[in-house]
Design a protein around this motif. Structure first.
Motif, PDB file in Angstrom:
ATOM      1  N   UNK A   5      34.326 -34.953  10.036  1.00  0.00           N
ATOM      2  CA  UNK A   5      34.503 -35.192   8.603  1.00  0.00           C
ATOM      3  C   UNK A   5      35.520 -36.263   8.281  1.00  0.00           C
ATOM      4  N   UNK A   6      35.803 -37.128   9.223  1.00  0.00           N
ATOM      5  CA  UNK A   6      36.741 -38.221   8.975  1.00  0.00           C
ATOM      6  C   UNK A   6      38.200 -37.799   8.975  1.00  0.00           C
ATOM      7  N   UNK A   7      38.467 -36.526   9.310  1.00  0.00           N
ATOM      8  CA  UNK A   7      39.858 -36.057   9.359  1.00  0.00           C
ATOM      9  C   UNK A   7      40.446 -36.397  10.738  1.00  0.00           C
ATOM     10  N   UNK A   8      41.424 -37.309  10.786  1.00  0.00           N
ATOM     11  CA  UNK A   8      41.914 -37.736  12.108  1.00  0.00           C
ATOM     12  C   UNK A   8      42.573 -36.626  12.922  1.00  0.00           C
ATOM     13  N   UNK A   9      42.947 -35.519  12.250  1.00  0.00           N
ATOM     14  CA  UNK A   9      43.583 -34.410  12.996  1.00  0.00           C
ATOM     15  C   UNK A   9      42.560 -33.399  13.491  1.00  0.00           C
ATOM     16  N   UNK A  10      41.348 -33.478  12.957  1.00  0.00           N
ATOM     17  CA  UNK A  10      40.323 -32.489  13.295  1.00  0.00           C
ATOM     18  C   UNK A  10      39.384 -33.045  14.366  1.00  0.00           C
ATOM     19  N   UNK A  11      39.814 -32.916  15.620  1.00  0.00           N
ATOM     20  CA  UNK A  11      38.981 -33.409  16.719  1.00  0.00           C
ATOM     21  C   UNK A  11      37.940 -32.362  17.115  1.00  0.00           C
ATOM     22  N   UNK A  12      36.856 -32.833  17.660  1.00  0.00           N
ATOM     23  CA  UNK A  12      35.797 -31.928  18.105  1.00  0.00           C
ATOM     24  C   UNK A  12      36.267 -31.168  19.358  1.00  0.00           C
ATOM     25  N   UNK A  13      36.354 -29.867  19.251  1.00  0.00           N
ATOM     26  CA  UNK A  13      36.747 -29.067  20.425  1.00  0.00           C
ATOM     27  C   UNK A  13      35.722 -27.981  20.731  1.00  0.00           C
ATOM     28  N   UNK A  14      34.854 -27.683  19.740  1.00  0.00           N
ATOM     29  CA  UNK A  14      33.841 -26.658  19.965  1.00  0.00           C
ATOM     30  C   UNK A  14      32.656 -27.306  20.662  1.00  0.00           C
TER      31      UNK A  14
END
Lengths: 157, 169
Positions: B151-160
């Protein structure tokens, strides 16, 4: 007045400085010794990935290291384990880490709760996925959920 | 004039201690293994679940017990097929083929487009991997996936992220 030499010349070097230095070296090697390195199979060649990050130093979670060589053999302390024994080995490790978890947290339910231990997968760059997947599935069946896939970071290369 | 030793003076024989210290030093030098500088890609991987289970001829909404009828729609499927040598042959992202280039730049661009959109429905990825694929090739893809933000949030990396084998039931 000069000292006279006796018939049997005796030289007694002062060993204290050399002993000091040797003790300092021993102290250095004792401090840097890494027993966990024995868990790693140093023969294998890990893939080089730029995005691989070093393990966080403040991460106090326990880990279970899994080594798979280029033939897909599961190695323990550098020796390949027979395929038929892999499931039993992982099951025993699962039981051990569940007990450890319960000792830390009395409310831990071994049947429902997940093990916080991280499974570190160290596989050779040529290991086929089917061999890795078999081990991952076995770990998941035994309650492990956190995995870390090891690689050589590009800077280290 | 020769110096005479006083009777209280004690001289320790340090040679034996030095021998022992050298032996211990040799042991530490021989067993010294500097830890290799390794990095890792950390993932949380629960066992892979089927995206949706539907009985034959079942109508949408006919089974009231399914309280999450859209389960699976937030999962982005990626399929990696392998050559006989264990290299990546084809990549499908959400059933669309992506060109395989040496740096996997096209895959990176496609994932950025799908996951980086603020209105993205996806928050997890399932990768179906060819059983023959080499670990090195898989790690390249994992490196690109874990680099993505949702979602373009630089803190929300894909981990799932889940891995399934081509041959998995």
């Amino acid at each position: 007045m000069s000292a006279t030499l006796s018939n049997k010349a005796r030289a007694e070097p002062n060993l204290t400085p050399i002993l000091d230095m040797v003790f300092q070296l021993i102290t250095f090697f004792m401090l840097v010794i890494n027993f966990k390195a024995n868990l790693m199979d140093m023969q294998m060649q890990l893939p080089v990935i730029g995005s691989a990050r070093p393990m966080a130093k403040d991460d106090k979670r326990s880990f279970f290291m899994v080594n798979l060589n280029n033939k897909g053999q599961f190695t323990v302390f550098g020796r390949p384990l027979d395929d038929s024994k892999i499931a039993g080995f992982i099951q025993k490790q699962g039981e051990f880490y569940r007990l450890t978890e319960r000792r830390r947290n009395p409310n831990f339910d071994p049947d429902k709760d997940e093990i916080s231990t991280t499974v570190i997968v160290r596989a050779d760059r040529a290991t086929p996925f089917s061999k890795i997947y078999r081990v991952i599935r076995e770990c998941q069946d035994n309650g492990f959920r956190n995995f870390a896939f090891r690689a050589q970071s590009a800077q280290a290369k | 004039m020769a110096k005479r030793k006083s009777p209280e003076e004690v001289e320790l024989n340090l040679a034996a201690m030095l021998d022992m210290a050298f032996q211990i030093l040799c042991f530490f030098i021989l067993t010294f293994k500097p830890p290799p500088a390794e990095g890792q890609i950390q993932l949380r991987m629960p066992p892979a679940q089927p995206l949706q289970t539907v009985k034959t001829n079942e109508r949408a909404g006919s089974d009231a017990s399914k309280n999450n009828p859209v389960q699976g729609l937030n999962t982005l499927p990626i399929i990696l097929t392998a050559t006989d040598e264990g290299m990546i042959r084809q990549i499908y992202v959400n059933q669309q083929e992506v060109v395989v280039d040496p740096k996997l730049a096209m895959l990176d661009a496609q994932l950025k487009k799908l996951l980086g959109d603020p209105a993205t429905p996806y928050d997890q990825v399932v990768i179906q991997v060819g059983s023959n694929l080499k670990y090195e090739e898989l790690m390249r893809v994992l490196g690109i996936c874990t680099h993505q933000t949702i979602g373009g949030d630089p803190k929300n990396h894909l981990t799932k992220l889940s891995l399934v084998s081509e041959d998995a039931p």
